[in-house]
Design an enzyme around this catalytic site. Structure first.
Site, short mmCIF file in Angstrom:
data_model
loop_
_atom_site.label_atom_id
_atom_site.label_comp_id
_atom_site.label_asym_id
_atom_site.label_seq_id
_atom_site.Cartn_x
_atom_site.Cartn_y
_atom_site.Cartn_z
N HIS A 164 0.83 -1.22 0.00
CA HIS A 164 0.00 0.00 0.00
C HIS A 164 0.86 1.26 0.00
CE1 HIS A 164 -3.35 -2.67 1.26
NE2 HIS A 164 -2.41 -3.22 2.04
N GLU A 298 10.39 6.97 -17.62
CA GLU A 298 9.07 7.55 -17.93
C GLU A 298 8.62 7.16 -19.33
OE1 GLU A 298 8.58 11.80 -16.10
OE2 GLU A 298 10.70 11.44 -16.48
#
Ligand code: ARG
Length: 475
Positions: A164, A298
């Site tokens: 998480h 990216e």
């Protein structure tokens, strides 16, 4: 012999020329020229098969093979010739026939006896996919080797493992790297599956119904390196499942690369500072002089969209097609070629960027040394003192709350304070909790203990060397 008016592969039953815009629209040579080496290999096999079929004499076979070799050679050494000679070729099949007729005269028109472009294109494309999958597999193996090198160099670097996106338990950096590597081993399995799916020769299927000259399909398949022939002529000309399988394998790789990229983009940010971006794989800002941006990662993350797009595009094209060859199937190639090229680049860039990334070991160790990451170990301590786990969990929660109240780390709480919460705490408690102890405890196979990670490295290395990359040892 009647002279042919034009050099199209069809046209006898047409009165008028095709509309110019439509003609450009239907041509595929601009992209299927990439299949030329495969087309010529299939042509060679077909020329040989025409002799026992009684269509070509032995001399004609020889002449045809020599001409095909010449065309292959010229195409390889003189791409400008392919451009100019192919300027009005409809597709790769037409290109070879034109070139053959130029070399041999009317003999060149015999090669297409009892065969169809429908079976040809399916065969060429299968051969392409088999080679393409092998090329990408080599790319994935290079990436796996980069993971192995980094994992071996990081065996003494702990880091906070997260779930998480919250710090959860300490792990080794090597373990983290091998987690990514493991995903890529599954991609190798998928690539191998795609190649196996392409490995069946359609030649002899004709346009859809089969071959009436009794062609030896097995001989052609063998000659082309296929291990099987396709089982049904109608299916053979319409099946593109091998292309879907390949695109799915590419999508798996792109997805895994994208997740790897996301981790590295985060790790390179100032907030994490876990990884130092290599100059060679980063770019600067035109405005902000201090910036070093993780553009390699990216772009890898960004490009994954078009790979998934190629898979979805072909699935959409295939959905609702009637059985048999339909011209829609011509749309299978461009996106697959592009996806293949992109994934090859993505893998090469990822491998280079990963291999040259430096990890900030001090920072990783400091982040992993937060005692709060040992809370589960504290609960396990109580379990070993015979407290049921649910209760142990609750007790440690209270301990953490107490520590927070006093602004100290929970392992620094004095024994009396701990005993007020649970009498099970003893003098060995704080000494039993340490980063190293937490790591060493996870010594199951597949766990993050140094000995397990060392075994995992050896196992992956062995799988890579054996070329059988399948995951997981048998129990
Ligand atoms: N260019 C076509 C393709 O890529 C080759 C097969 C053409 N067949 C035909 N009947 N027009 O699928």
């Amino acid at each position: 012999m009647t002279e042919r008016k034009d050099d199209r592969l069809w046209g006898g039953r047409f009165e008028r020329e095709p509309n110019v815009r439509f003609d450009a629209f239907q041509r595929s040579f601009a992209f299927d020229r990439r299949l030329l080496p495969y087309e010529i290999a299939v042509d060679r096999a077909w020329a040989k098969a025409l002799e026992p079929m009684g269509v070509l004499t032995a001399t004609e076979v020889k002449q045809t093979l020599a001409a095909l070799d010449k065309i292959a050679e010229r195409a390889k050494n003189d791409p400008a010739w392919v451009d100019s000679f192919g300027a009005n070729a409809e597709d790769v099949h037409h290109f070879v026939e034109k070139a053959l007729v130029e070399e041999l005269g009317p003999l060149g028109w015999k090669l297409h006896t009892s065969r169809s472009r429908n079976e040809l294109i399916a065969t060429d494309f299968r051969l392409f996919v088999i080679d393409a999958a092998a090329e990408i597999q080599r790319g994935v193996e290079a990436l796996l080797n980069a993971f192995l090198t980094q994992a071996k160099a990081s065996l003494d670097v702990p880091m906070p493992g997260m779930t998480h996106m919250q710090h959860a338990q300490p792990i080794l950096l090597s373990h983290f790297l091998l987690a990514h590597a493991e995903a890529f081993t599954r991609d190798v399995t998928r690539l191998q599956h795609a190649a196996a799916s392409a490995d069946a020769c359609p030649m002899g299927s004709g346009a859809l119904a089969g071959n009436s000259f009794g062609v030896d399909r097995y001989a052609i398949a063998r000659e082309l390196g296929f291990s099987r022939i396709t089982a049904n002529s109608l299916d053979a000309v319409s099946d593109r499942d091998f292309a879907l399988d390949y695109l799915f394998a590419l999508t798996g790789i792109a997805t895994h690369l994208s997740r790897l990229a996301e981790d590295f983009v985060l790790f390179a940010s100032q907030d994490f500072s876990y990884a130092i971006l290599p100059d060679e794989y980063s770019t600067g800002s035109s405005l902000m002089p201090q910036k070093k941006n993780p553009d390699s990662w990216e772009l890898i993350r960004g490009k994954s969209g078009r790979i998934t797009g190629a898979l979805l595009g072909l699935l959409t094209t295939l959905k609702g097609l009637p059985t048999s060859y339909q011209r829609d199937l011509q749309e299978d190639k461009e996106a697959l070629f592009a996806a293949h090229d992109q994934v090859a680049d993505m893998l090469a860039v990822a491998t280079g960027a990963l291999a040259s990334t430096k990890f900030n070991a001090d920072r990783l160790r400091a982040a992993a040394s937060n005692p709060v990451l040992l809370a589960t170990e504290a609960a396990d301590y109580l379990v070993r003192k015979d407290i049921p786990f649910r209760q142990a969990h609750d007790i440690v929660g209270k301990v953490l709350r107490e520590a927070e109240k006093h602004g100290v780390s929970f392992i620094a709480l004095p024994l009396e304070k701990l005993k007020q919460i649970s009498t099970a705490f003893e003098a060995d408690f704080s000494k039993s909790l340490s980063l190293d102890a937490a790591l060493s405890a996870k010594k199951v196979p597949g766990g993050t203990a140094p000995e397990s990670v060392r075994a995992a490295i050896a196992d992956l290395e062995a799988r890579l060397n054996r070329k059988t990359i399948k995951t997981g040892a048998k129990p």
